[in-house]
Write a protein that holds these residues in place. Sequence first.
Motif, PDB file in Angstrom:
ATOM      1  N   TRP A 197      37.263  35.151  52.145  1.00  0.00           N
ATOM      2  CA  TRP A 197      37.960  36.430  52.265  1.00  0.00           C
ATOM      3  C   TRP A 197      38.110  37.078  50.887  1.00  0.00           C
ATOM      4  CZ3 TRP A 197      40.674  38.339  56.774  1.00  0.00           C
ATOM      5  CH2 TRP A 197      41.369  39.511  56.546  1.00  0.00           C
ATOM      6  N   GLU A 198      38.511  36.274  49.904  1.00  0.00           N
ATOM      7  CA  GLU A 198      38.686  36.809  48.554  1.00  0.00           C
ATOM      8  C   GLU A 198      37.353  37.230  47.943  1.00  0.00           C
ATOM      9  OE1 GLU A 198      40.716  33.653  46.562  1.00  0.00           O
ATOM     10  OE2 GLU A 198      42.658  34.190  47.413  1.00  0.00           O
ATOM     11  N   GLU A 199      36.296  36.467  48.190  1.00  0.00           N
ATOM     12  CA  GLU A 199      34.981  36.806  47.652  1.00  0.00           C
ATOM     13  C   GLU A 199      34.399  38.050  48.314  1.00  0.00           C
ATOM     14  OE1 GLU A 199      32.286  33.539  47.814  1.00  0.00           O
ATOM     15  OE2 GLU A 199      33.511  32.304  46.484  1.00  0.00           O
ATOM     16  N   SER A 200      34.760  38.293  49.572  1.00  0.00           N
ATOM     17  CA  SER A 200      34.197  39.448  50.272  1.00  0.00           C
ATOM     18  C   SER A 200      34.754  40.762  49.701  1.00  0.00           C
ATOM     19  CB  SER A 200      34.486  39.374  51.772  1.00  0.00           C
ATOM     20  OG  SER A 200      35.856  39.552  52.038  1.00  0.00           O
ATOM     21  N   GLY A 201      35.894  40.712  49.043  1.00  0.00           N
ATOM     22  CA  GLY A 201      36.468  41.906  48.467  1.00  0.00           C
ATOM     23  C   GLY A 201      35.850  42.268  47.129  1.00  0.00           C
ATOM     24  N   LYS A 202      35.096  41.349  46.547  1.00  0.00           N
ATOM     25  CA  LYS A 202      34.463  41.607  45.245  1.00  0.00           C
ATOM     26  C   LYS A 202      33.180  42.396  45.437  1.00  0.00           C
ATOM     27  CE  LYS A 202      36.034  37.428  42.944  1.00  0.00           C
ATOM     28  NZ  LYS A 202      35.591  36.202  42.270  1.00  0.00           N
ATOM     29  N   THR A 203      32.834  43.161  44.423  1.00  0.00           N
ATOM     30  CA  THR A 203      31.549  43.845  44.393  1.00  0.00           C
ATOM     31  C   THR A 203      30.653  43.119  43.413  1.00  0.00           C
ATOM     32  OG1 THR A 203      32.243  45.359  42.655  1.00  0.00           O
ATOM     33  CG2 THR A 203      32.602  46.060  44.946  1.00  0.00           C
ATOM     34  N   GLU A 204      29.394  43.492  43.363  1.00  0.00           N
ATOM     35  CA  GLU A 204      28.473  42.836  42.438  1.00  0.00           C
ATOM     36  C   GLU A 204      28.853  43.104  40.977  1.00  0.00           C
ATOM     37  OE1 GLU A 204      24.347  43.261  43.154  1.00  0.00           O
ATOM     38  OE2 GLU A 204      24.568  42.965  45.312  1.00  0.00           O
ATOM     39  N   GLU A 205      29.523  44.194  40.718  1.00  0.00           N
ATOM     40  CA  GLU A 205      29.924  44.504  39.351  1.00  0.00           C
ATOM     41  C   GLU A 205      31.046  43.592  38.879  1.00  0.00           C
ATOM     42  OE1 GLU A 205      30.723  48.087  40.890  1.00  0.00           O
ATOM     43  OE2 GLU A 205      28.619  48.579  40.995  1.00  0.00           O
ATOM     44  N   ASP A 206      31.830  42.998  39.844  1.00  0.00           N
ATOM     45  CA  ASP A 206      32.933  42.113  39.471  1.00  0.00           C
ATOM     46  C   ASP A 206      32.453  40.749  39.001  1.00  0.00           C
ATOM     47  OD1 ASP A 206      34.707  44.089  40.150  1.00  0.00           O
ATOM     48  OD2 ASP A 206      35.150  43.298  42.141  1.00  0.00           O
ATOM     49  N   ASP A 207      31.221  40.365  39.354  1.00  0.00           N
ATOM     50  CA  ASP A 207      30.709  39.047  38.971  1.00  0.00           C
ATOM     51  C   ASP A 207      30.510  39.014  37.510  1.00  0.00           C
ATOM     52  OD1 ASP A 207      30.668  38.226  41.576  1.00  0.00           O
ATOM     53  OD2 ASP A 207      28.558  38.746  41.873  1.00  0.00           O
TER      54      ASP A 207
END
Length: 66
Positions: A56-66
């Motif tokens: 759930w927490e990972e699904s809220g991230k975008t590729e720019e957050d990595d």
Amino acid sequence: SKALVADSKETFVCAFLSFALLLGLGSNYLFGFWQADPIVGLIIAGFLIYEGKEVWEESGKTEEDD
């Protein structure tokens, strides 16, 4: 690659869940320890809640957050 890492994590999770189930059923069958089934069920449920929270927490991230 990310796909290979995800596949290895999936294999580990499947092995863990299979081992936990086998442990609970084996304890019940071999030793008559009927409490093992609910205990293992709670362990599996806790693990699945943890994994669900992580996804759930990972699904809220975008590729720019990595």
